[in-house]
Enzyme design. Structure first.
Site, mmCIF file in Angstrom:
data_model
loop_
_atom_site.group_PDB
_atom_site.id
_atom_site.type_symbol
_atom_site.label_atom_id
_atom_site.label_comp_id
_atom_site.label_asym_id
_atom_site.label_seq_id
_atom_site.Cartn_x
_atom_site.Cartn_y
_atom_site.Cartn_z
ATOM 1 N N ASP A 9 -26.228 17.618 -54.318
ATOM 2 C CA ASP A 9 -27.636 17.837 -53.948
ATOM 3 C C ASP A 9 -28.059 16.667 -53.065
ATOM 4 O O ASP A 9 -27.377 15.650 -52.988
ATOM 5 C CB ASP A 9 -28.537 17.898 -55.203
ATOM 6 C CG ASP A 9 -30.014 18.088 -54.845
ATOM 7 O OD1 ASP A 9 -30.310 18.970 -54.012
ATOM 8 O OD2 ASP A 9 -30.865 17.351 -55.360
ATOM 9 N N SER A 10 -29.218 16.827 -52.434
ATOM 10 C CA SER A 10 -29.737 15.741 -51.606
ATOM 11 C C SER A 10 -30.237 14.573 -52.465
ATOM 12 O O SER A 10 -30.512 13.501 -51.941
ATOM 13 C CB SER A 10 -30.898 16.259 -50.756
ATOM 14 O OG SER A 10 -31.938 16.682 -51.621
ATOM 15 N N TYR A 41 -33.790 16.281 -47.557
ATOM 16 C CA TYR A 41 -33.108 17.055 -46.519
ATOM 17 C C TYR A 41 -34.075 18.071 -45.892
ATOM 18 O O TYR A 41 -33.880 18.500 -44.771
ATOM 19 C CB TYR A 41 -31.938 17.843 -47.118
ATOM 20 C CG TYR A 41 -30.656 17.072 -47.356
ATOM 21 C CD1 TYR A 41 -30.590 15.680 -47.253
ATOM 22 C CD2 TYR A 41 -29.488 17.755 -47.686
ATOM 23 C CE1 TYR A 41 -29.407 14.996 -47.489
ATOM 24 C CE2 TYR A 41 -28.294 17.083 -47.910
ATOM 25 C CZ TYR A 41 -28.254 15.709 -47.812
ATOM 26 O OH TYR A 41 -27.078 15.043 -48.045
ATOM 27 N N CYS A 72 -28.379 22.708 -54.108
ATOM 28 C CA CYS A 72 -29.470 22.337 -53.211
ATOM 29 C C CYS A 72 -29.722 23.557 -52.334
ATOM 30 O O CYS A 72 -28.814 24.028 -51.648
ATOM 31 C CB CYS A 72 -29.032 21.147 -52.351
ATOM 32 S SG CYS A 72 -30.224 20.680 -51.086
ATOM 33 N N ASN A 73 -30.945 24.076 -52.396
ATOM 34 C CA ASN A 73 -31.255 25.269 -51.609
ATOM 35 C C ASN A 73 -31.173 24.994 -50.119
ATOM 36 O O ASN A 73 -30.680 25.816 -49.356
ATOM 37 C CB ASN A 73 -32.673 25.743 -51.954
ATOM 38 C CG ASN A 73 -32.780 26.246 -53.380
ATOM 39 O OD1 ASN A 73 -32.655 27.432 -53.618
ATOM 40 N ND2 ASN A 73 -32.997 25.345 -54.323
ATOM 41 N N GLU A 151 -38.480 12.485 -56.491
ATOM 42 C CA GLU A 151 -37.500 11.424 -56.195
ATOM 43 C C GLU A 151 -38.045 10.034 -56.504
ATOM 44 O O GLU A 151 -37.301 9.118 -56.804
ATOM 45 C CB GLU A 151 -37.069 11.481 -54.722
ATOM 46 C CG GLU A 151 -36.079 12.581 -54.395
ATOM 47 C CD GLU A 151 -34.664 12.364 -54.966
ATOM 48 O OE1 GLU A 151 -34.239 11.207 -55.125
ATOM 49 O OE2 GLU A 151 -33.994 13.375 -55.256
ATOM 50 N N CYS A 183 -36.252 25.261 -54.824
ATOM 51 C CA CYS A 183 -35.787 23.895 -54.568
ATOM 52 C C CYS A 183 -35.396 23.359 -55.941
ATOM 53 O O CYS A 183 -36.171 23.486 -56.897
ATOM 54 C CB CYS A 183 -36.901 23.054 -53.961
ATOM 55 S SG CYS A 183 -36.487 21.295 -53.893
ATOM 56 N N HIS A 185 -35.297 20.544 -57.121
ATOM 57 C CA HIS A 185 -36.134 19.477 -57.670
ATOM 58 C C HIS A 185 -37.291 20.032 -58.510
ATOM 59 O O HIS A 185 -37.812 19.354 -59.401
ATOM 60 C CB HIS A 185 -36.734 18.626 -56.548
ATOM 61 C CG HIS A 185 -35.790 17.644 -55.930
ATOM 62 N ND1 HIS A 185 -34.737 18.018 -55.142
ATOM 63 C CD2 HIS A 185 -35.759 16.283 -55.995
ATOM 64 C CE1 HIS A 185 -34.088 16.935 -54.723
ATOM 65 N NE2 HIS A 185 -34.690 15.865 -55.228
HETATM 66 N N1 DGL Z 1 -33.145 19.879 -53.956
HETATM 67 C C1 DGL Z 1 -33.116 20.363 -52.618
HETATM 68 C C2 DGL Z 1 -33.271 21.859 -52.556
HETATM 69 O O1 DGL Z 1 -32.982 22.531 -53.525
HETATM 70 C C3 DGL Z 1 -34.013 19.812 -51.562
HETATM 71 C C4 DGL Z 1 -34.619 18.518 -51.577
HETATM 72 C C5 DGL Z 1 -34.732 17.900 -50.205
HETATM 73 O O2 DGL Z 1 -35.640 18.212 -49.418
HETATM 74 O O3 DGL Z 1 -33.861 17.081 -49.943
HETATM 75 O O4 DGL Z 1 -33.656 22.386 -51.539
#
Ligand code: DGL
Length: 280
Positions: A9-10, A41, A72-73, A151, A183, A185
């Protein structure tokens, strides 16, 4: 099979998928990478998301993982198809499982999706939902303020609630009965999101469905670990270890996790010479 499952993941978001993997597959060993240093990301162009994601994938492939979860989506939307073609191990993303879970839950076929700018502008959820069910209506909303909140470990309390409410307000005008947290997160703020949208809306986290997909795939490919050894999970972050460790231990409800910092540089490659193996 004793080889670990790789999860990327990011940042810390993929831990919401890890917690489901640990619950549903308690014998499996996990190696996780969170690219915390370069998170988020979401606002980055697709080519950059692809470059960073491939660095994590290459790092994990050098650790001989048996299956990769792109938890991570934003990264799934960009690299899932390419990764499936390029790698000789199974690869699972989070978008298809999220779409399946929403279609199981919805009764009026009106589904909301919240995610990063990258995920929402890719249209990945819209396409996935439509590919499964022609009649579903989809309302999508980018919520760029939410990942920085998680984060930075400031996702509880009144200030956080105000940020979450402001981000979600445009969604409240639509008659969706299910809301995909697009997402990884966002499940960390699921309670606060539910409070804003109200108890009548099914809030969908893809972690549960993703772990189920991993479990099914490992079973069919005969890759499940069935021995007695206790798994020793390993967590890498490209950012500061202390912050990652604190979020990971609180989310996974485990202390003493093995967290290490990495710059994602691969160990020097080796080549065969007549006298044996030599580094270059
Ligand atoms: N957790 C990531 C997702 O599922 C994105 C977080 C990011 O913007 O880095 O998209």
């Amino acid at each position: 099979m004793q080889r670990p499952i790789g999860v990327i993941d990011s940042g810390v978001g993929g831990l919401t998928v890890v917690s489901e993997l640990m619950r549903q597959l308690p014998k499996e060993e996990i190696i996780y990478i969170g690219d915390t240093k370069r998170c988020p990301y979401g606002p980055r162009p697709a080519f950059e998301v692809a470059e960073y994601t491939w660095e994590m994938i290459d790092y994990l492939m050098s650790r001989d993982i048996k299956l990769l979860v792109i938890a991570c989506n934003t990264a799934s939307a960009v690299v899932l198809d390419d990764a499936r073609q390029a790698l000789d191990i199974p690869v699972i993303g989070v978008i298809h499982p999220g779409a399946v879970a929403a279609l199981k839950a919805t009764e009026n076929l009106e589904v909301g999706v919240i995610g990063t700018e990258g995920t929402i502008s890719s249209g990945a959820y819209y396409e996935e939902l439509k590919s499964i069910h022609n009649d579903v209506k989809v309302v999508s909303l980018a919520c760029p303020t939410l990942v920085p909140l998680v984060e930075s470990n400031r996702y509880t309390g009144e200030e956080a609630k105000a940020v979450i409410r402001e981000a979600l307000e445009p969604m409240l005008d639509y008659p969706v009965d299910s809301l995909i947290l697009g997402c990884t997160h966002y499940p960390m703020i699921e309670r606060e999101i539910q409070d804003v949208v109200g108890e009548d809306i099914h809030v969908i986290c893809s972690g549960d469905e993703t772990a189920r997909a991993v479990s099914t795939l490992l079973y069919h490919e005969q890759l499940l670990y069935t021995g007695e050894r206790r798994p020793r999970h390993l967590f890498y972050t490209t950012g500061a270890k202390a912050m990652f460790q604190s979020i990971a231990e609180s989310w996974l409800k485990e202390s003493g996790l093995d967290v290490r910092e990495t710059d994602l540089k691969l160990p020097k490659a080796t080549r065969k010479v007549k006298s044996g193996m030599e580094e270059f």
